[in-house]
Design a protein around this motif. Structure first.
Motif, mmCIF file in Angstrom:
data_model
loop_
_atom_site.group_PDB
_atom_site.id
_atom_site.type_symbol
_atom_site.label_atom_id
_atom_site.label_comp_id
_atom_site.label_asym_id
_atom_site.label_seq_id
_atom_site.Cartn_x
_atom_site.Cartn_y
_atom_site.Cartn_z
ATOM 1 N N VAL A 173 -7.262 7.869 0.246
ATOM 2 C CA VAL A 173 -7.281 6.465 0.654
ATOM 3 C C VAL A 173 -8.711 5.957 0.892
ATOM 4 O O VAL A 173 -9.078 4.905 0.372
ATOM 5 N N GLY B 187 2.195 1.686 -3.431
ATOM 6 C CA GLY B 187 1.120 2.131 -4.317
ATOM 7 C C GLY B 187 0.841 3.618 -4.154
ATOM 8 O O GLY B 187 0.636 4.343 -5.127
ATOM 9 N N ILE B 188 0.853 4.090 -2.901
ATOM 10 C CA ILE B 188 0.608 5.514 -2.637
ATOM 11 C C ILE B 188 1.715 6.355 -3.264
ATOM 12 O O ILE B 188 1.460 7.370 -3.920
ATOM 13 N N THR C 106 -3.800 -0.065 -5.559
ATOM 14 C CA THR C 106 -3.725 1.109 -4.682
ATOM 15 C C THR C 106 -3.430 2.344 -5.530
ATOM 16 O O THR C 106 -4.093 3.388 -5.411
ATOM 17 N N ILE D 118 0.830 -1.207 0.000
ATOM 18 C CA ILE D 118 0.000 0.000 0.000
ATOM 19 C C ILE D 118 0.870 1.265 0.000
ATOM 20 O O ILE D 118 0.642 2.165 -0.818
ATOM 21 N N ILE E 291 -8.463 -0.768 -3.430
ATOM 22 C CA ILE E 291 -7.433 -1.358 -2.568
ATOM 23 C C ILE E 291 -7.901 -2.736 -2.101
ATOM 24 O O ILE E 291 -7.123 -3.692 -2.056
#
Lengths: 338, 295
Positions: B212, B122-123, B181, B119, B219
């Protein structure tokens, strides 16, 4: 000039790969179509200057593509200008670093969007409290203040709904409540009511005017709808192709259109509801004439004319004294030039 | 003429020298850093062993209760909960309980690891186009390179055992969560982000409060995919010493035991279906705002 809350000075915005490179050409007078043809850049705003007075509603009007939404986004710097200056309370917004700018966006300005811009995963009350949450206000206080504004815009009972469960008009009430909840002095409204159908739009305008009676915010209202502009605006500025064509009050626009473009615009509106008696008054009224307030619009004054001797009425002037208006003048004003 | 029919390849000598060079260099690397790496991964190994022991030492009725409880907490559906418990009972009856627990342990840890690493990556990818263009090809390689190929360096570095197995599973299973993500965050409505900006949200407030949460459906699809891919690696992981349902499958392949292979294979399928249904319905429940209303 000192009472201007927001000052926009010689603002230019050019969209494209090298805006700074073509800016001198634009300043020398290169036109929008030529700029696009020869340099593949789009002229968004061209030498726009505007002083926005405190505690008034400043309407910026123009058709789509006129640059009005671009202009409003410069005030809180959602868009960076190519050249020019923007002052809020005398502070230069463009010179600010990220933290200072955020502080301005949190405390001084708030914004209402055409497409609402609500957070779909949050309930109505959480949306209304969003600005306060960003400011770091305590949860309990957020809840009370959010509830206050939910009640004020008439959404009591919908606190726990999600935006997706509301109609467009109700969603925009949420947007309005969210903007008001931060207690910022400047309210930026970008075609806030344009996505709503006419009846709801009228209702929302009424709500806004009613709130403004008591809140006295500095409101910058973008619209493409002349009726809306005339109804809401203390001052109106008209943009065309990114350039400022005319600035003035509703009456100025209607009575003294700067060019044919604006005259064309104002042709079909109800002049009786825009033009005020004090715009026509002159000389002194006969003593037996009934006296009306100068800010009364012609439509409201018509019954008084019928009863008045010789169809002449007196009008209280802003500087004191009583001017006179004749029915013939009113008829002439209502007819316009055509 | 020969030049055209035979591709002008490097000579055999050059090639073998090249290959030997690479091998020697890597061997040297693993001799120097192998132990350090093993020490680095030791906490992970200890945790994995502890978790597996915990699952095995817990009386089976309690495990069943926990499975049922988790399924219910995730899905809020009696159908899925009953299905999960019945599947585990059947697994137990066919004497695959221990292997299933071992597989459950490694899958859970692998998934957790993939989420914890994937994650944030991905961010990062969503925030910069340069990062995206750097990481995307790496993910492509990770997903397409035959697993056996990256097993070689992993085994050379860390030997045979649970940790290399876990790493192999993670290399294969992490791309979906990273990709989704990234995608989820990039798909967040620009109007909503502009509104957050207009109210003075800091980058962090925008990320945690808007991006998010709005990317969560994607996600969750990524987490779901990651679990599925981790499960499909169970058999390959068992080749390098990971205990679990893969071991009997491997034995069945080499000895042509049809029934053994089928039984353990179906147990893997059962695990996959349970994980899938529970995580999907949990993902759906997270988005209460999408139900009903005007859209």
């Amino acid at each position: 000039m000192s009472d201007a809350k927001v000052q926009i000075k010689n603002l230019y915005k050019i969209f494209g790969r090298h805006p700074a490179r073509v800016l001198p050409l634009v300043k020398k007078g290169l036109s929008k179509p030529d700029l696009l043809d020869q340099h593949n850049h789009v002229l968004g705003l061209q030498d726009v200057s505007l002083d926005i007075p405190e505690k008034k509603i400043q309407v910026v009007m123009g058709l789509s593509g006129s640059g009005k939404s671009t202009l409003i986004r410069h005030i809180n710097r959602l868009i960076e200008p190519t050249d020019g200056q923007i002052l809020i309370d005398g502070q230069d917004v463009l010179g600010m670093n990220d933290a200072d700018l955020r502080e301005v966006r949190r405390r001084k300005t708030s914004m209402v969007f055409q497409k609402f811009g609500l957070l779909p995963h949050r309930k109505v009350k959480e949306n209304v409290g969003y600005g306060l949450e960003i400011q770091g206000v305590a949860d309990g206080e957020i809840a009370t203040r959010a509830q206050h504004w939910i009640d004020r815009v008439g959404l009591t009972g919908y606190e726990d709904h999600y935006p997706g469960q509301l109609s467009g008009g109700m969603q925009q009430r949420v947007g309005l409540a969210r903007a008001l909840a931060t207690d910022s002095e400047i309210l930026l409204m970008d075609e806030a009511f344009s996505a709503l159908d006419p009846l709801i739009r009228y209702d929302m305008q009424s709500i806004l005017l009613e709130l403004q009676e008591e809140l006295h915010k500095t409101i910058i209202f973008i619209t493409h709808d002349l009726d809306e502009a005339l109804r809401l605006g203390d001052n109106i500025a008209i943009l065309r192709d990114g350039a400022m064509v005319q600035k003035g009050t509703a009456q100025d626009i209607v009575l003294k259109p700067a060019d044919d473009y604006i005259a064309d615009f104002t042709k079909d509106i109800n002049r009786g509801r825009v033009i005020r008696l004090d715009a026509l008054a002159a000389g002194t009224a006969p003593s037996d004439a009934p006296v009306l307030e100068g800010k009364a619009v012609l439509e409201d004054a018509l019954p008084a004319f019928v009863q008045a001797p010789a169809q002449v009425i007196g009008v209280k002037m802003p500087g004191g004294g009583v001017g006179q208006v004749t029915l013939a003048q009113v008829v002439e004003a209502l007819r316009g030039d055509h | 003429m020969e030049f055209l029919t035979e591709f002008p390849a490097l000579g055999r000598k050059t090639l073998s020298g090249l290959k030997r060079g690479v091998d020697e260099a890597f061997k040297g690397f693993s001799r120097t850093y192998g132990e350090a790496l093993e020490n680095f991964f030791d906490p992970l190994l200890q945790f994995l062993i502890w978790f597996e022991k915990l699952l095995l030492a817990t009386p089976w009725p309690i495990i069943l209760l926990v499975i049922g409880g988790l399924s219910w907490a995730g899905s809020r559906s009696w159908k899925i909960t009953t299905g999960a418990v019945v599947a585990f009972i059947v697994i137990g009856i066919f004497d695959m309980w221990e292997d299933t627990m071992a597989t459950l342990a490694i899958i859970s840890v692998a998934t957790f690891l993939c989420i914890a690493v994937g994650i944030p990556i991905g961010i990062l990818m969503a925030r910069s186009n340069r990062m995206q263009s750097l990481i995307t090809p790496v993910l492509d390689v990770m997903q397409t390179i035959p697993s056996f190929v990256y097993l070689i360096p992993v085994v050379m570095l860390l030997g045979i055992g649970k940790v290399p197995g876990l790493l192999a599973v993670c290399i294969y299973a992490i791309p979906p969560i990273v990709r989704l993500t990234n995608l989820g965050i990039r798909l967040v409505d620009a109007d909503v982000l502009e509104a957050a900006d207009a109210f003075g949200a800091s980058p962090r407030q925008k990320l945690m409060g808007v991006q998010v949460p709005l990317a969560l459906p994607n996600i969750f699809a990524g987490i779901n995919q990651t679990i599925m891919m981790a499960l499909s690696m169970v058999v390959i992981a068992s080749m390098i010493g990971v205990k679990g349902l893969g071991v009997p499958v491997l034995r069945a392949i080499s000895n042509q035991y049809l029934a053994l292979g089928l039984m353990n294979g179906l147990a893997i399928v059962a695990l996959a279906i349970i994980f899938d249904r529970v995580s999907q319905s949990y993902g759906k429940r997270l988005q209460a705002h999408r139900h009903g209303g005007h859209r």
